[in-house]
Design a protein around this motif. Structure first.
Motif, mmCIF file in Angstrom:
data_model
loop_
_atom_site.group_PDB
_atom_site.id
_atom_site.type_symbol
_atom_site.label_atom_id
_atom_site.label_comp_id
_atom_site.label_asym_id
_atom_site.label_seq_id
_atom_site.Cartn_x
_atom_site.Cartn_y
_atom_site.Cartn_z
ATOM 1 N N SER A 18 39.586 -3.963 25.364
ATOM 2 C CA SER A 18 39.927 -2.823 26.224
ATOM 3 C C SER A 18 38.693 -2.173 26.840
ATOM 4 O O SER A 18 38.694 -1.808 28.029
ATOM 5 C CB SER A 18 40.710 -1.783 25.409
ATOM 6 N N THR A 22 37.943 -2.213 30.839
ATOM 7 C CA THR A 22 37.868 -0.926 31.539
ATOM 8 C C THR A 22 36.525 -0.762 32.225
ATOM 9 O O THR A 22 36.437 -0.229 33.343
ATOM 10 C CB THR A 22 38.121 0.230 30.558
ATOM 11 N N LEU A 77 46.624 -2.721 30.346
ATOM 12 C CA LEU A 77 46.023 -1.390 30.216
ATOM 13 C C LEU A 77 46.635 -0.414 31.226
ATOM 14 O O LEU A 77 46.739 0.786 30.948
ATOM 15 C CB LEU A 77 44.513 -1.480 30.403
ATOM 16 N N VAL A 82 46.093 3.498 30.586
ATOM 17 C CA VAL A 82 44.628 3.561 30.500
ATOM 18 C C VAL A 82 44.008 3.466 31.892
ATOM 19 O O VAL A 82 43.124 4.255 32.245
ATOM 20 C CB VAL A 82 44.086 2.441 29.589
ATOM 21 N N GLY A 237 46.051 0.188 18.954
ATOM 22 C CA GLY A 237 45.281 -0.843 19.634
ATOM 23 C C GLY A 237 44.477 -1.699 18.684
ATOM 24 O O GLY A 237 44.672 -1.698 17.467
ATOM 25 N N ASP A 239 41.342 -1.397 17.846
ATOM 26 C CA ASP A 239 40.525 -0.600 16.937
ATOM 27 C C ASP A 239 41.335 -0.148 15.730
ATOM 28 O O ASP A 239 40.866 -0.194 14.597
ATOM 29 C CB ASP A 239 39.963 0.622 17.661
ATOM 30 N N ASP A 282 45.963 2.568 22.983
ATOM 31 C CA ASP A 282 44.551 2.879 23.170
ATOM 32 C C ASP A 282 44.252 4.368 23.074
ATOM 33 O O ASP A 282 43.127 4.795 23.310
ATOM 34 C CB ASP A 282 44.092 2.355 24.535
ATOM 35 N N TRP A 283 45.248 5.151 22.712
ATOM 36 C CA TRP A 283 45.079 6.606 22.652
ATOM 37 C C TRP A 283 44.802 7.044 21.228
ATOM 38 O O TRP A 283 45.296 6.466 20.269
ATOM 39 C CB TRP A 283 46.306 7.301 23.230
ATOM 40 N N LYS A 284 44.018 8.107 21.112
ATOM 41 C CA LYS A 284 43.571 8.549 19.799
ATOM 42 C C LYS A 284 43.705 10.065 19.668
ATOM 43 O O LYS A 284 43.427 10.802 20.610
ATOM 44 C CB LYS A 284 42.108 8.145 19.582
ATOM 45 N N CYS A 309 41.613 8.877 25.397
ATOM 46 C CA CYS A 309 41.757 7.435 25.533
ATOM 47 C C CYS A 309 40.402 6.803 25.238
ATOM 48 O O CYS A 309 39.434 7.020 25.980
ATOM 49 C CB CYS A 309 42.212 7.092 26.945
ATOM 50 N N ASP A 310 40.326 6.037 24.173
ATOM 51 C CA ASP A 310 39.051 5.504 23.713
ATOM 52 C C ASP A 310 38.347 4.664 24.773
ATOM 53 O O ASP A 310 37.140 4.793 24.988
ATOM 54 C CB ASP A 310 39.261 4.673 22.441
ATOM 55 N N SER A 311 39.080 3.800 25.446
ATOM 56 C CA SER A 311 38.451 2.917 26.429
ATOM 57 C C SER A 311 37.909 3.699 27.615
ATOM 58 O O SER A 311 36.815 3.412 28.114
ATOM 59 C CB SER A 311 39.441 1.868 26.913
#
Length: 372
Positions: A18, A22, A77, A82, A237, A239, A282-284, A309-311
């Motif tokens: 990701s 990105t 994504l 994302v 995701g 991670d 992909d969200w944290k 969003c980490d990415s």
């Protein structure tokens, strides 16, 4: 001022993940004027005269064990929220070109090659990439999933160190954006020093720890005693799946805890818990609960919530690091770059507070301006 005519390679370890997807899509979008460079510190005025590689001059490739092509990954994504709608189609050509430069990583299941064979193969891939595209230099950046720290007495190098060794052998600077071991073995650090290569790491600081590096110095500066600092992370995701492994989570948490210990001068009570919630993708979400003492022993609490969003948080930092480390290599800087601690949880020395780290980064930018 940028190096408009110098082409720089960016070789991602985890090139179909990701963050890498990105970063490639984002670089193309910013280069084409489709989106502003939000989150890219190197696109702010203090860096304008540092002669960094121009974004359109970056050429992408990498290693990965995954097989999903970058255009398809970008579509996924987009569906996850994302990437903005329409971007994957708009930069499909750039994504396809980068995907064509991705080579098989390893070791994969059933791979009988030893460490030396793998390092030689990875280094050959990087050298071939540099030569075919007539690149001035290639920066190797590890953005793959977190791996557990190696057991004492382990005879084989972890995958991140195989790629780091390949970077050194190919005479390329190395950036470790993950908590994995990477260059941090005595033999590899010595090899990087012998090769005169700059390197930076470890573990990109994108969310919860970014906030910690701001808040912890605040408590020290206001003479408030922190008794406990606990945290929880919910993420999905790749991670989230990787960090479901307690050993990998322990490697990740070490950097988070180091920030507090370095800034506060002690390690407060409390731990960070990481929970894999696949539905979050992909969200944290990260919570922190801080217990501290005020005047006359008055007990107080500060709680924070970080949702992101980490990415999207990591990609601009990765592009920054590629440009900064490439320029450091161009001007002959060698060894660890503590001035880039602004970007990392577990940096190669330097201050722990974000404000001081930013001042060090600005000084670094000035050095790059003044060096021919």
């Amino acid at each position: 001022m940028t190096n408009e005519n110098v082409r720089t390679g960016v070789w991602f370890v985890g090139a179909r993940g990701s963050v890498a997807t990105t970063a490639v899509a984002g670089c193309a979008a910013v280069s084409a004027g489709l989106h502003p460079p939000t989150g890219m510190v190197t696109e702010t005025p203090p860096f304008a005269a540092s002669r960094l590689s121009a974004l359109p001059s970056l050429v992408f490739g990498g290693h990965d064990t995954a097989h999903c092509p970058l255009p398809k990954r970008a579509e996924e994504l987009t569906a996850a929220g994302v990437l903005p709608h329409g971007l994957a189609a708009a930069v499909r050509g750039e994504l396809t070109a980068a995907d064509a430069e991705i080579r098989p990583g390893g070791p994969q299941s059933g791979d009988t090659r030893g460490d030396e064979e793998l390092i030689a193969a990875f280094a050959a891939d990087i050298r071939d990439f540099r030569e075919r595209h007539a690149l001035a230099r290639v920066v190797v950046i590890n953005v793959s999933s977190t791996e557990p720290l190696p057991e004492p007495g382990e005879l084989r190098l972890p995958p991140s160190s195989l790629y780091a060794a390949a970077a050194v052998r190919a005479e390329c600077p190395f950036v470790n954006f993950t908590p994995s071991t990477g260059l941090r073995t005595e033999a590899l650090m010595d090899a990087a020093a012998a090769g005169g290569l700059p390197h930076a790491g470890r573990d990109g600081k994108t969310g919860q720890t970014l906030l910690r590096s701001v808040l912890a110095p605040m408590f020290v500066q206001r003479a408030l005693s922190v008794r406990a600092w606990s945290g929880t992370n919910l993420l999905g995701g790749g991670d989230g799946a990787a960090l479901a492994d307690p050993a990998a989570a322990a490697a990740k948490n070490a950097g988070k805890e180091r920030v507090l210990a370095d800034a506060l001068g002690h390690t407060p009570q409390g731990e960070v818990h990481i929970d894999d919630v696949p539905a979050l993708g992909d969200w944290k979400t990260a919570w922190d609960h801080i217990a501290f003492d005020g005047f006359l022993g008055s007990r107080m609490i500060l709680q924070t919530i970080w949702q992101g969003c980490d990415s999207a948080l990591a990609a601009p930092l990765v592009l920054d690091l590629a440009r900064l480390v490439a320029r450091a290599h161009e001007v002959g800087m060698e060894g660890p770059l503590p001035e880039l601690g602004f970007y990392f949880k577990d940096p190669d020395g330097g201050p722990a507070g974000l404000s001081e780290q930013f001042e060090a980064l600005l000084t670094f930018a000035e050095r790059l301006r003044e060096t021919a």
